[in-house]
Design a protein around this motif. Structure first.
Motif, mmCIF file in Angstrom:
data_model
loop_
_atom_site.group_PDB
_atom_site.id
_atom_site.type_symbol
_atom_site.label_atom_id
_atom_site.label_comp_id
_atom_site.label_asym_id
_atom_site.label_seq_id
_atom_site.Cartn_x
_atom_site.Cartn_y
_atom_site.Cartn_z
ATOM 1 N N LEU A 125 0.904 -1.059 0.143
ATOM 2 C CA LEU A 125 -0.047 -0.399 0.083
ATOM 3 C C LEU A 125 1.084 1.464 0.306
ATOM 4 N N GLN A 126 2.385 0.778 0.684
ATOM 5 C CA GLN A 126 2.903 2.541 0.568
ATOM 6 C C GLN A 126 2.969 2.604 -0.044
ATOM 7 N N ARG A 127 3.923 1.397 -0.871
ATOM 8 C CA ARG A 127 4.165 1.867 -2.455
ATOM 9 C C ARG A 127 3.997 1.703 -3.769
ATOM 10 N N ARG A 128 1.915 1.653 -2.843
ATOM 11 C CA ARG A 128 1.123 2.048 -4.303
ATOM 12 C C ARG A 128 1.388 0.860 -5.083
ATOM 13 N N GLU B 295 -3.339 -0.564 -5.989
ATOM 14 C CA GLU B 295 -4.298 0.890 -5.844
ATOM 15 C C GLU B 295 -5.646 0.545 -6.951
ATOM 16 N N THR C 158 -7.688 -3.466 -3.540
ATOM 17 C CA THR C 158 -7.262 -2.515 -2.263
ATOM 18 C C THR C 158 -8.546 -3.581 -1.041
ATOM 19 N N ALA D 68 -1.133 3.530 6.300
ATOM 20 C CA ALA D 68 -0.373 2.622 4.971
ATOM 21 C C ALA D 68 -0.779 4.267 3.606
ATOM 22 N N ASN D 69 -2.080 4.092 3.279
ATOM 23 C CA ASN D 69 -2.295 4.906 2.458
ATOM 24 C C ASN D 69 -4.053 5.337 2.506
ATOM 25 N N VAL E 87 -5.417 7.330 0.964
ATOM 26 C CA VAL E 87 -6.463 7.511 -0.550
ATOM 27 C C VAL E 87 -7.485 6.442 -0.904
ATOM 28 N N GLU E 88 -6.791 5.494 -0.174
ATOM 29 C CA GLU E 88 -7.526 4.051 -0.315
ATOM 30 C C GLU E 88 -8.453 3.716 -0.035
ATOM 31 N N ASP F 177 -5.242 13.570 -3.860
ATOM 32 C CA ASP F 177 -4.185 12.310 -3.845
ATOM 33 C C ASP F 177 -2.548 13.062 -5.137
#
Length: 414
Positions: free
Chosen positions: A15-18, A21, A26, A66-67, A69-70, A336
């Protein structure tokens, strides 16, 4: 089988490294991870639901951080928490019903017809509290089940009754994890099948010789349009290209390959073309609790154009995109910012870009990924459960989520 900690760390890094997506990917992988967490979680003999909730909540906090946005990640975590609560309540209700409790009746003849012992309303309430309440300190220290304190109909057979109630509690303990895992499996199936279930409704909304406008690329929209075409509906699709990533070009190729009449237009041409359009159909990144939509950048402009010309603005998306939060919640990251290189060539503009020196005029580049479309601009939501107006979203939210789980980190402040 890998341990839970390594699985969580691996998914957090993705998740952190995309590397993962999109709402569908996800949501599915989050549900699969939480299923593993639940199956491997060791829980105490008593208060098992609380232990599962704490385990899922602690993992969910890490995944959301971790992300942020998701939003689908947090949606799935909250749905699993709601499932645990619902399954625990269902099993507890079944256990209470199995105690053979009967209400006191003023009709003596009715009582005599049944040999079952009669308990008062106070006894019934005491039994319910004994089944649902958290374990007492005496229970934890002595290992005595709380059900031993429940009122008995008679003093005879006390030991056998206590053993029976203890066996019932052990059975409920074993059933909870199994029931929750089965419910998570159903959630994963719903996520996988949501595109097909939404596409089945296409013929109810797309009619002969209509013109449909969309922007960017959405798998849900593509399946929806292709399903109507497969039912021999003849219509034309205008695809706004979705700059700067130009995902609309990819969608246009896919639609043409499936036999749909397709026209690509620039994003700036939406207002010029909207008067020819019968309906706007778009996808969504998330559907908020107030009926607003977080969608790919440019869709707010499309929604305003549709409102201006009285064109229906329809949003399609699976139920895993329903978010119980509001846009102004601090947990919601509405946007984002993507790389400026999608807009400008660094080599060509290197002499005027801001290098951080702070001397003289410089060029700044902002490349947002999402737009927010308020509910007043949305005509209809089409999900895997049917079509709903923006004012009905709150009811769907209440069916899928519990109020206690809206803020995942709330337990830290208690």
């Amino acid at each position: 089988m890998p341990d839970t900690q390594s699985l969580v760390k691996e998914f957090v890094l993705k998740l952190q490294r995309r590397k993962v997506e999109g709402s569908h990917a996800t949501a599915r992988q989050t549900a699969e991870l939480l299923r593993s967490v639940i199956s491997q979680q060791r829980v105490p003999h008593t208060n098992q639901a609380a232990a599962l909730i704490e385990a899922v909540r602690s993992v969910g906090v890490k995944l959301v951080a971790a992300n942020p946005v998701e939003l689908a990640v947090g949606n799935v975590v909250r749905r699993v928490l709601h499932t645990i609560r619902e399954e625990d309540l269902s099993l507890a209700t079944t256990a209470i019903g199995g105690l053979g409790l009967y209400a006191v009746s003023d009709d003596e003849d009715y009582v005599e017809q049944d040999d079952q012992p009669v308990l008062s309303a106070a006894a019934v309430a005491a039994a319910a509290r004994s089944t649902l309440r958290a374990p007492s300190l005496h229970t934890l220290l002595e290992g005595t089940p709380d059900s031993a304190a429940a009122p008995r109909a008679s003093s005879s057979g006390g030991d056998s009754e206590g053993k029976s109630k203890s066996a019932d509690r052990n059975s409920r303990t074993r059933k909870l994890k199994h029931s929750v895992i089965e419910a998570v499996n159903e959630l994963i199936q719903d996520i996988d099948s949501c595109h097909d279930q939404i596409a089945e409704q296409a013929v109810e909304h797309i009619h002969q010789n209509e013109v449909i406008l969309t922007l960017g690329r959405s798998r849900t929209v593509m399946n929806f349009l292709c399903a109507a075409n497969d039912k021999q509906r003849s219509f034309r699709v205008f695809v706004a290209e979705g700059a700067p990533r130009y995902q609309g070009h990819i969608l246009a190729k896919e639609l043409v390959a499936r036999g749909l009449q397709t026209t690509v237009i620039t994003d700036s041409a939406v207002f010029a073309m909207i008067s020819r359009v019968n309906m706007v159909i778009v996808g969504a990144h998330a559907i908020m609790a107030n009926g607003g939509v977080i969608a790919p950048v440019g869709l707010n402009m499309v929604a305003l154009a549709a409102q201006r010309h009285a064109v229906p603005f329809v949003v399609v998306g699976g139920s895993h995109k329903l978010c119980p939060l509001y846009p102004n919640n601090p947990e919601v990251l509405l946007n984002d910012l993507r790389s400026p290189s999608e807009l400008l060539d660094f080599g060509e503009f290197s002499d005027c870009l801001d290098s951080g020196g702070g001397t003289g005029a410089s060029l700044h580049v902002v490349n947002p990924a999402f737009d927010y479309v308020p509910p007043k601009l949305v005509s209809l939501f089409i999900t895997d459960t049917g079509g709903h107006s923006p004012s009905y979203v709150y009811k769907l939210i209440a069916d899928y989520y519990s109020a206690e789980d809206l803020v995942l980190e709330q337990s830290k402040h208690r």
